[in-house]
Design a protein around this motif. Structure first.
Motif, PDB file in Angstrom:
ATOM      1  N   TRP A   8      45.521  81.457 -12.500  1.00 31.50           N
ATOM      2  CA  TRP A   8      44.352  82.084 -11.899  1.00 31.50           C
ATOM      3  C   TRP A   8      43.083  81.678 -12.642  1.00 31.50           C
ATOM      4  CZ3 TRP A   8      43.838  84.251  -7.362  1.00 31.50           C
ATOM      5  CH2 TRP A   8      44.949  84.799  -6.724  1.00 31.50           C
ATOM      6  N   ALA A  15      40.962  78.418 -11.821  1.00 30.86           N
ATOM      7  CA  ALA A  15      40.074  78.334 -10.654  1.00 30.86           C
ATOM      8  C   ALA A  15      38.634  78.108 -11.079  1.00 30.86           C
ATOM      9  CB  ALA A  15      40.191  79.603  -9.817  1.00 30.86           C
ATOM     10  N   GLY A  36      51.293  82.454 -15.127  1.00 27.05           N
ATOM     11  CA  GLY A  36      50.675  82.919 -13.891  1.00 27.05           C
ATOM     12  C   GLY A  36      49.225  83.328 -14.089  1.00 27.05           C
ATOM     13  N   GLY A  37      48.938  84.005 -15.212  1.00 23.46           N
ATOM     14  CA  GLY A  37      47.552  84.377 -15.504  1.00 23.46           C
ATOM     15  C   GLY A  37      46.675  83.157 -15.753  1.00 23.46           C
TER      16      GLY A  37
END
Length: 334
Positions: free
Chosen positions: A13, A16, A9-10
């Protein structure tokens, strides 16, 4: 498994702004439901590499651009293999300065090293996408076609949104926005980049239509986009300078690293593979038989001289009647 999902999940991010990590993160995503210790170690390796590159100026750059502007839609795809049972597509939509007016749109151009500079330069990353393709492909050519159509959809969306802000009357009308979506934005053209010669020849009519019905429809839709003006230039680039290649494979690619560290994109020739670009004049009316023609035949038909004959007369009440003959058709004008 919980720790693996947390790290993943990290990383999602982080992608991006760190586009060079997208391919590795996508590969890890496919293992979420059957994660093993080896996958956790692989995820930790991605985190370690990302930390080591902190301070090297990697990220998104938004330098000042001088008009006129254009959109560069760079698309690529990697076919399924032993470690992956699906194709992965990568798409970049870049806002660039437009230096393409030096090329005539009636001819195919094999570019020199100096001319290749017009295809790159300073740019803004407006859209980036790297993921498993949503549609099934049966060959490398089919996978590249799907990536091209996805890139066209993304490029059209970005073009219409920018045109609404920069090139449309205030407030923009619904009819105007629909026209921009269907016919393209004249002040913000889209140029498509591919490294697949097979797709390049299919989209320009040099090759016969593929046997697969789905791919056939996608190729025709891309050809229609070229005829209508939604796609201005179609560029065939060597794989070595294909920036979107890093979005489809786990690799450290020089074009992507240059984009993320300098905010510029670069395309260049290879010894046995030169940059080739091709375009079509915008067609006001597209008919079914146009799809059976290649680019040279279309340009030849559009360049035919128009023969017009006009007859002027008077009716019984003194009004002027004008009979116009155009390509065998005629109309009365009062």
């Amino acid at each position: 498994v919980t720790m693996f999902r947390s790290i993943l999940g990290g990383l999602l991010w982080l992608t991006a702004t760190r586009l060079d990590l997208i391919a590795e993160v996508c590969a890890l995503q496919s293992q979420v439901t059957r994660a093993k210790v080896a996958h956790l170690r692989q995820a930790n390796g991605v985190v370690k590499r990302a930390r080591q590159e902190v301070g090297q100026g990697m990220g998104l750059y938004f330098q000042k651009l001088r008009p006129p502007l254009r959109l560069a839609c760079v698309h690529d795809s990697s076919a399924a293999g032993n470690t992956r049972h699906y194709a992965q597509e990568g798409i970049l939509v870049l806002l660039c300065e437009d230096h393409m007016d030096q090329f005539s749109r009636e001819h195919e151009h094999i570019l020199t090293d100096d001319q290749c500079k017009a295809l790159g330069g300073r740019c803004h990353i407006l859209w980036s996408h790297g993921a498993k393709t949503k549609r099934i492909s049966y060959s490398t050519s089919h996978a590249e076609t799907l990536a091209a159509v996805s890139g066209l959809e993304a490029g059209t969306l970005v073009s219409v949104r920018l045109a609404e802000l920069l090139y449309s009357p205030r407030p923009p009308t619904l009819q105007g926005l629909i026209a921009q979506q269907e016919r393209g934005v004249r002040d913000l053209p889209i140029d498509a980049y591919t490294d697949c010669r097979d797709f390049y020849e299919l989209a320009s009519g040099d090759k016969n239509a593929p046997q697969d019905k789905n791919q056939h429809l996608y190729v025709l839709s891309f050809r229609e986009a070229r005829m209508s003006g939604r796609v201005r230039w179609m560029c065939l680039t060597p794989t070595e300078s294909m920036t979107a290649d890093a979005l489809t494979k786990t690799m450290i690619a020089e074009p992507m690293m240059k984009l993320l560290t300098t905010g510029t994109v670069q395309f260049y020739n290879q010894e046995k593979h030169k940059m080739v670009i091709r375009s079509l004049p915008v067609m006001s009316e597209i008919e079914e038989h146009h799809f059976d023609m290649d680019d040279k035949e279309l340009i030849r038909e559009l360049s035919k001289p128009v023969h017009v004959s006009i007859l002027i007369g008077y009716d019984d009440i003194g009004d002027i009647d004008i009979l116009v003959f155009l390509f065998g058709d005629f109309r009365w004008l009062r």
